[in-house]
Scaffold this motif. Structure first.
Motif, short mmCIF file in Angstrom:
data_model
loop_
_atom_site.label_atom_id
_atom_site.label_comp_id
_atom_site.label_asym_id
_atom_site.label_seq_id
_atom_site.Cartn_x
_atom_site.Cartn_y
_atom_site.Cartn_z
N VAL A 1 33.01 -46.28 42.13
CA VAL A 1 34.39 -45.88 42.51
C VAL A 1 34.22 -44.30 42.10
CG1 VAL A 1 35.36 -46.23 40.10
CG2 VAL A 1 36.82 -46.41 42.29
N SER A 2 35.23 -43.53 42.85
CA SER A 2 34.91 -42.08 42.65
C SER A 2 35.21 -41.83 41.00
CB SER A 2 36.41 -41.57 43.42
OG SER A 2 36.14 -40.07 42.98
N GLY A 3 34.39 -41.11 40.86
CA GLY A 3 34.30 -40.48 39.31
C GLY A 3 33.73 -41.44 38.42
N LYS A 4 33.08 -42.40 38.46
CA LYS A 4 32.19 -43.25 37.96
C LYS A 4 30.65 -43.12 38.38
CE LYS A 4 35.44 -45.52 35.42
NZ LYS A 4 35.64 -45.57 34.07
N ALA A 5 29.97 -43.43 37.29
CA ALA A 5 28.40 -43.44 37.67
C ALA A 5 27.77 -44.83 36.93
CB ALA A 5 27.91 -42.32 36.83
N CYS A 6 28.20 -45.94 37.55
CA CYS A 6 27.42 -47.19 37.15
C CYS A 6 26.17 -47.56 37.95
CB CYS A 6 28.48 -48.35 37.26
SG CYS A 6 30.15 -48.05 36.49
N ILE A 7 26.14 -47.06 39.11
CA ILE A 7 25.24 -47.28 40.11
C ILE A 7 24.14 -45.90 40.24
CG2 ILE A 7 24.32 -47.58 42.56
CD1 ILE A 7 26.53 -49.77 42.60
N VAL B 1 22.03 -52.25 36.88
CA VAL B 1 23.39 -51.75 36.31
C VAL B 1 23.64 -52.40 35.06
CG1 VAL B 1 25.91 -51.73 36.82
CG2 VAL B 1 24.12 -51.43 38.69
N SER B 2 24.00 -51.37 33.93
CA SER B 2 24.40 -51.94 32.80
C SER B 2 25.88 -52.67 32.80
CB SER B 2 24.74 -51.06 31.61
OG SER B 2 23.17 -50.26 31.46
N ALA B 3 26.45 -53.54 32.06
CA ALA B 3 27.60 -54.10 32.02
C ALA B 3 28.89 -52.99 32.44
CB ALA B 3 28.04 -54.83 30.75
N THR B 4 29.51 -53.09 33.42
CA THR B 4 30.66 -52.43 33.63
C THR B 4 31.86 -52.45 32.65
OG1 THR B 4 31.47 -54.19 35.25
CG2 THR B 4 30.21 -52.45 36.36
N ALA B 5 32.47 -51.28 32.52
CA ALA B 5 33.55 -51.17 31.61
C ALA B 5 34.97 -52.02 32.03
CB ALA B 5 33.98 -49.74 31.23
N THR B 6 35.40 -51.65 33.24
CA THR B 6 36.42 -52.00 33.72
C THR B 6 36.25 -52.66 35.43
OG1 THR B 6 37.15 -49.97 34.63
CG2 THR B 6 37.85 -50.56 32.53
N SER B 7 37.10 -53.42 35.70
CA SER B 7 37.05 -53.92 37.02
C SER B 7 37.26 -52.87 37.96
CB SER B 7 38.24 -55.02 37.45
OG SER B 7 38.27 -55.59 38.42
N GLY B 8 36.64 -52.70 39.13
CA GLY B 8 36.63 -51.68 40.16
C GLY B 8 35.80 -50.69 39.75
N ASP B 9 35.00 -50.43 38.84
CA ASP B 9 34.07 -49.35 38.38
C ASP B 9 33.24 -49.52 39.68
OD1 ASP B 9 35.49 -48.55 36.11
OD2 ASP B 9 33.88 -49.28 35.06
N ILE B 10 32.67 -50.56 40.27
CA ILE B 10 31.96 -50.62 41.08
C ILE B 10 32.68 -51.62 42.36
CG2 ILE B 10 29.69 -51.80 42.37
CD1 ILE B 10 28.34 -51.49 39.28
#
Length: 313
Positions: free
Chosen positions: A186-192, A245-254
């Protein structure tokens, strides 16, 4: 006579140093053996298409033949770093040959081979090309490798995570033609991250800063048509490889994007989702008359991965 014996010894020494390995006396050649490898891929069943479950003809591995750890070339021979190993359909051939002495060797391998890879602790990997990168070393129980035991069994492991999709429809009257699947931040995140480097001794991946492009598969003519009844099963065209991918913090980060019959459906990947190296995460997707349901996430061929349920509107 003394001068004659010295002259004869000099001639023998000259002949010895002029010999190639093939020309050396039998007793000298017996002190070395040529390395032979047998690689297997861990945790998979037979598949007919990529990602790899077995190596096809003309596959190439890179081998780092060491004295125990990366950076210590076996017997101090620089050519033992990044040896190319080519599969002819039944056997693997090393270029150049690796000659084993009585000293023990430890072999680290990676796939696919590149002549540009000179550091086994930092093999470049990415998911843009959907390449099934692998790494490995001696199979558990493998005996010491030396001139007395030159054949090594290698266990190769997948470096990326695999997302597998099954599709079905319920009260959906369209054609059900899937043309694109994308997994993105999602915009502003760097999970992937789409690029990184792999340590083939440990499997550790160092992600490349700023490289956060999505992973996607697409075909304008159609990747797959969802069947009118039943679940599609595992379809080769519906597999997507991603850097772990490490565990995402919130729903919709990816987010996952599914383009079906020209319409884009978006699903928020749940919080705490983690796609680990070598895991195969199977998502069952149901296309309905009102939206898309994603659920029954299960594991099959690779190691255990994520489980969960979600609904796309």
């Amino acid at each position: 006579m003394k001068h004659l014996m010295i002259f004869a010894a000099f001639i023998m020494a000259a002949l010895w140093t002029g010999c190639t390995k093939e020309e050396m006396p039998e007793e000298a050649r017996q002190e070395e053996s040529v390395l032979s490898i047998t690689p297997d891929i861990a945790g998979v069943k037979a598949l007919t298409r990529s990602p790899l479950a077995s190596f096809p003809h003309n596959s190439k591995l890179g081998l780092f033949v060491t004295s125990g750890s990366l950076g210590t070339n076996y017997n101090g021979v620089s050519a033992n770093a990044n040896v190319k190993s080519t599969f002819n359909g039944s056997n693997w051939t090393q270029t150049p040959n690796v000659y084993l002495s009585p000293a023990n060797a430890v072999i680290y391998a990676y796939y696919p081979y590149s002549s540009a890879n000179t550091d086994g602790t930092a093999i470049p990997i990415e998911h843009t090309t959907q390449t099934d990168y692998m790494y490995g070393t001696h199979t558990a129980g493998q005996g010491a490798i030396n001139n007395g035991n030159p054949r090594v069994n290698l266990t190769m492991r997948h470096a990326l995570a695999l997302l597998q999709f099954k599709f079905q429809r319920s009260n959906y009257t369209g054609n059900g033609i899937i043309t694109r699947i994308e997994v993105a931040n999602v915009s502003g995140k760097a999970c992937i991250y789409n690029k990184g480097t792999l340590n083939i001794a440990t499997g550790a991946i160092t992600k490349t800063s700023g490289q956060t492009a999505s992973a996607n598969i697409q075909n304008a003519a159609g990747l797959y048509t969802i069947p009118s009844s039943g679940v599609s099963g595992e379809v080769a065209n519906l597999r997507l490889l991603v850097l772990p991918v490490s565990a995402t913090a919130t729903s919709g980060d990816i987010k996952m994007y599914f383009t079906i019959d020209g319409k884009v459906y978006v699903w928020d990947v749940p919080a705490a989702t983690a796609w680990t190296a070598g895991s195969k995460n199977v998502y069952t997707v149901t296309l309905t008359g009102t939206g898309l349901i994603v659920g029954n996430v299960t594991i099959t061929d690779w190691i255990d991965g994520m489980n969960g349920t979600a609904i796309l509107q």
